[in-house]
Design an enzyme around this catalytic site. Structure first.
Site, PDB file in Angstrom:
ATOM      1  N   CYS A  87       0.811  -1.223   0.000  1.00 45.79           N
ATOM      2  CA  CYS A  87       0.000   0.000   0.000  1.00 45.79           C
ATOM      3  C   CYS A  87       0.846   1.276   0.000  1.00 45.79           C
ATOM      4  O   CYS A  87       0.364   2.343  -0.368  1.00 45.79           O
ATOM      5  CB  CYS A  87      -0.955   0.013   1.193  1.00 45.79           C
ATOM      6  SG  CYS A  87      -2.141  -1.335   1.133  1.00 45.79           S
TER       7      CYS A  87
ATOM      8  N   HIS B  66      -3.343   7.565   1.606  1.00 43.56           N
ATOM      9  CA  HIS B  66      -3.723   6.220   1.194  1.00 43.56           C
ATOM     10  C   HIS B  66      -5.109   5.934   1.769  1.00 43.56           C
ATOM     11  O   HIS B  66      -5.400   6.266   2.921  1.00 43.56           O
ATOM     12  CB  HIS B  66      -2.698   5.215   1.721  1.00 43.56           C
ATOM     13  CG  HIS B  66      -3.136   3.793   1.595  1.00 43.56           C
ATOM     14  ND1 HIS B  66      -3.578   3.275   0.400  1.00 43.56           N
ATOM     15  CD2 HIS B  66      -3.222   2.788   2.509  1.00 43.56           C
ATOM     16  CE1 HIS B  66      -3.909   2.002   0.589  1.00 43.56           C
ATOM     17  NE2 HIS B  66      -3.709   1.690   1.854  1.00 43.56           N
TER      18      HIS B  66
ATOM     19  N   ASN C  60      -9.967  -0.114  -0.602  1.00 41.55           N
ATOM     20  CA  ASN C  60      -8.512  -0.011  -0.538  1.00 41.55           C
ATOM     21  C   ASN C  60      -7.916  -0.605  -1.824  1.00 41.55           C
ATOM     22  O   ASN C  60      -8.001  -1.806  -2.048  1.00 41.55           O
ATOM     23  CB  ASN C  60      -8.017  -0.766   0.703  1.00 41.55           C
ATOM     24  CG  ASN C  60      -6.516  -0.661   0.890  1.00 41.55           C
ATOM     25  OD1 ASN C  60      -5.783  -0.254  -0.002  1.00 41.55           O
ATOM     26  ND2 ASN C  60      -6.059  -1.033   2.078  1.00 41.55           N
TER      27      ASN C  60
END
Ligand code: UT7
Length: 325
Positions: A115, A252, A282
């Site tokens: 990520c 993020h 996500n």
């Protein structure tokens, strides 16, 4: 005395057309819209079609970024794709993107920081540009996480989605003053002691399989707010900026409660934080450029604005990039 800085010339994004709502996921595992919305903020995610690869998503996002930058792909001399879901174990997804765009010069390689991948890729490209090794770089975050999810595990499969985003960076001579545009500071961190908090239980050398995503969500959550807050503060100290001087935070997109926790801890005004996870979940390395793209499309990015991008992910890895638009 001037200085070379990496200026963001264009941003682009791509989301697969198939949308999976929380109600759709509830048909597969024992979950419901209320739980997912309340605990994460996510309402839907995009899922790549059969045969639609990470490189396809990345190429679409890159094309849009190049058009908006007004830069011919043949002038690009660096392609970095951040991904944890490459088309193949090797060669890199980046070389496929490079070839598809007709780029034959410079270098292309992938970055694997899950990520945090886009932040790692941006910081790496910035170093290549500032050192003079490259002039114009394409930095992409592209993922097909739907392919590595365990669709029987409600604790993880509800959280992730597919997508891609990209930026075009150009080395430009700046005056080395506070008004400089481009990347002003970046900071990367990792700590492998936490490897087993968020990982994929397979790989070419360990199991000879791709594996599926596993996560200790509560522990990751706890570390996320602390690590993100720390890295933001370190990046600001390094650059001489303060929280109120940041025009827009492009984080993020993992969980809206992480964003709220970060905002509370650092005293960030809610309206300064771009939130996009409700409609794509996500998307790992793709989430920051997807959020940046949304800010651009909503006309929330004005020339001269100071933006702070940050992420935390498997490894753990985490990092932040401060830039002037
Ligand atoms: O991208 C970077 C990495 N990822 C992250 O940053 C994610 C970080 N973690 C999180 O976002 C959160 O920890 C989650 C969203 C993953 C989970 O939220 P939580 O508030 O920490 O929930 P929990 O795991 O503590 O589970 C609470 C309850 C449990 O039930 P019991 O044991 O209390 O009866 C779970 O079984 O919620 C249950 N649960 C669910 N219920 C309905 C877990 N997943 C679901 C689900 N639907 N999908």
């Amino acid at each position: 005395m001037g200085i070379t800085r990496s200026v963001i010339r264009g941003v682009g994004a791509y989301l697969p057309s198939q949308i999976m709502t929380n109600d759709d996921v509830a048909k597969i595992v024992d979950t419901n819209d209320d739980w997912i919305t309340e605990r994460t903020g996510i309402k839907s995610r995009h899922i790549a079609a059969n045969g639609e690869l990470t490189s396809d998503l990345g190429i679409a996002a890159a094309k849009q970024a190049l058009i908006r930058a007004g830069i011919d792909p043949i002038d690009i001399d660096l392609v970095i794709c951040a991904t944890a879901t490459p088309d193949r174990t090797f060669p890199s997804t980046s070389v496929r993107i490079q070839h598809s765009l007709g780029i034959t010069k410079g270098a292309a390689f992938d970055i694997q920081a899950v990520c945090s991948g886009f932040i790692y890729a941006l910081a790496t490209a910035d170093n290549f540009l500032r050192s003079g090794q490259s002039r114009q770089a394409l930095v992409i975050g592209a993922e097909t996480f739907s392919r590595i999810l365990d669709w029987t595990d409600r604790k993880t499969c509800v959280l992730f989605g597919d997508g891609a985003g990209a930026v075009v960076l150009e080395a430009q001579s700046q005056s080395n003053t506070r008004d400089d545009r481009g990347i002003l500071a970046s900071k990367l961190r990792s700590d492998g002691r936490y490897e087993n908090m968020l990982y994929v239980d397979g790989g070419p050398s360990s199991t000879m399989t791709v594996g599926q995503l596993r996560m200790k969500g509560r522990e990751v959550f706890r570390h996320a707010i602390q690590n993100i807050s720390d890295i933001i503060e370190e990046t600001l100290v390094m650059s001489g900026y303060t929280i109120p001087e940041i025009d827009l935070f492009i984080p993020h997109q993992a969980n809206v409660r992480i964003l709220d926790g970060m905002a509370k801890k650092l005293g960030i005004k809610n309206e300064k934080i771009i939130k996009t996870l409700h409609h794509h979940g996500n998307t790992s390395a793709a989430s920051i450029p997807l959020a940046l793209n949304q800010a651009f499309q909503e006309d929330r990015l004005k020339k001269g604005d100071v933006i702070l991008m940050e992420a935390m992910g498997g490894g753990f890895t985490w990092g932040a990039v401060l830039a002037r638009w």
